[in-house]
Enzyme design. Structure first.
Site, PDB file in Angstrom:
ATOM      1  N   PRO A   2       0.821  -1.218   0.000  1.00 12.16           N
ATOM      2  CA  PRO A   2       0.000   0.000   0.000  1.00 12.16           C
ATOM      3  C   PRO A   2       0.859   1.275   0.000  1.00 12.16           C
ATOM      4  O   PRO A   2       1.807   1.378   0.771  1.00 12.16           O
ATOM      5  CB  PRO A   2      -0.797  -0.103   1.302  1.00 12.16           C
ATOM      6  CG  PRO A   2      -0.731  -1.540   1.694  1.00 12.16           C
ATOM      7  CD  PRO A   2       0.580  -2.049   1.172  1.00 12.16           C
ATOM      8  N   GLU A   3       0.518   2.196  -0.894  1.00 17.21           N
ATOM      9  CA  GLU A   3       1.182   3.499  -0.944  1.00 17.21           C
ATOM     10  C   GLU A   3       0.139   4.562  -0.572  1.00 17.21           C
ATOM     11  O   GLU A   3      -0.963   4.222  -0.141  1.00 17.21           O
ATOM     12  CB  GLU A   3       1.753   3.733  -2.351  1.00 17.21           C
ATOM     13  CG  GLU A   3       2.714   2.618  -2.780  1.00 17.21           C
ATOM     14  CD  GLU A   3       3.307   2.831  -4.167  1.00 17.21           C
ATOM     15  OE1 GLU A   3       3.304   3.975  -4.655  1.00 17.21           O
ATOM     16  OE2 GLU A   3       3.776   1.850  -4.748  1.00 17.21           O
ATOM     17  N   ARG A 112       2.120 -11.316   6.584  1.00 10.92           N
ATOM     18  CA  ARG A 112       3.578 -11.225   6.690  1.00 10.92           C
ATOM     19  C   ARG A 112       4.020 -10.572   7.983  1.00 10.92           C
ATOM     20  O   ARG A 112       5.193 -10.652   8.346  1.00 10.92           O
ATOM     21  CB  ARG A 112       4.125 -10.482   5.465  1.00 10.92           C
ATOM     22  CG  ARG A 112       3.671 -11.185   4.174  1.00 10.92           C
ATOM     23  CD  ARG A 112       4.197 -10.537   2.952  1.00 10.92           C
ATOM     24  NE  ARG A 112       5.650 -10.680   2.854  1.00 10.92           N
ATOM     25  CZ  ARG A 112       6.344 -10.317   1.786  1.00 10.92           C
ATOM     26  NH1 ARG A 112       5.720  -9.807   0.747  1.00 10.92           N
ATOM     27  NH2 ARG A 112       7.650 -10.455   1.749  1.00 10.92           N
TER      28      ARG A 112
END
Ligand code: ZN
Length: 279
Positions: A2-3, A112
């Protein structure tokens, strides 16, 4: 990963839980709480409610009605999911489950575990969240101009893409949107930032604004790894209009040349050798 546009999409969705008192908190003991510990987060959230969700670069920041502040960074694959019911919703890879007084819930899932959830208050902010004060101007909030970019680049000899990725220079851009904005501005990613002319900076400023605005309008980019989803479970759709990101080896939509791949700041980087000449 995500940016800015993806985190902004998440932020807008999470406004649906603002004002709901947290009646249930279940946390894993995982490293997503490495900054302040899971117990501290649980203590801050229990009985509190979010007063709003803000975004600073790629950080979500949500002040609580208690005066403390909840913050999150999704890193590689963190996902906030809004739930109709929180009952039995602590699933695999879930690190935080919040239940609200009306029976709905909010879950943070992160396969993760690179993401971060933490809390701070006014006094502890500088210690717990030192990045906050260092963040550069947010490229989704600020009017992006050639003058602003020139100031932020400050004559740097570093590659322009490396400078754009540096959240202390400008905040909110990541690998996808740097590649897309540099291609739209016809600037080679390895050009030293200080070598950009005023015309280059003007094109880059427009490209950054346009690419980010279009990405937010599309709900962000969901790549084939599925690592980003919106809080309602749906995907973003900006990936279908990527012009260079993930397209190395395929033809440039603008000129037909084969797009190439290089590495900048240890990130895979796609560019057009014709549209984005090195000098
Ligand atoms: Zn081209």
């Amino acid at each position: 990963m995500p940016e800015g546009p993806e985190v902004e999409t998440v932020r807008r969705s999470l406004t649906s839980v603002v004002g709901l008192p947290v009646s249930y908190v279940e946390l894993s003991g995982s490293r997503v709480f490495r900054r302040v510990g899971a117990q501290r987060v649980a203590a801050a959230l229990t009985g509190a409610s979010f007063t709003r969700f803000d975004r600073f670069g790629k950080y979500l920041v949500a002040p609580l009605d208690s005066g403390e502040v909840f913050a999150a960074h999704l890193r590689m694959a963190g996902w906030f999911q809004v739930l109709d019911s929180f009952e039995n919703a602590f699933s695999r890879h879930c690190h935080m489950l919040l239940g609200f007084a009306d029976g709905s819930g909010l879950r943070y899932v992160d396969p993760r575990g690179f993401g971060e959830l933490f809390v701070f208050d006014e006094e502890s902010r500088a210690d717990i969240f030192p990045e906050f004060l260092r963040l550069g101007p947010d490229m989704l909030k600020e009017p992006v101009s050639a003058r602003l970019l020139a100031e932020r680049f400050a004559g740097s000899r570093r590659a322009v893409k490396a400078v754009l990725l540096d959240q202390n220079v400008v905040a909110g851009l990541g690998n996808i949107y740097c590649d897309e904005a540099l291609h739209a501005a016809r600037i080679h990613p390895l050009r030293p930032a200080s070598s950009l002319s005023v015309e280059d900076l003007e094109r880059l400023a427009v490209s950054i604004s346009d690419v980010l605005a279009a990405a937010v309008a599309a709900g962000g980019s969901t790549l084939s790894d599925g690592s980003y989803r919106r809080p309602d479970g749906s995907s973003g759709s900006f990936q279908v209009v990527h012009k260079v990101y993930g397209r190395a080896g395929r033809p440039c939509f603008s000129c037909g040349s084969t797009l190439e791949k290089t590495r900048v700041a240890s990130r895979g980087t796609s560019f057009c050798p014709t549209c984005q000449s090195e000098f």
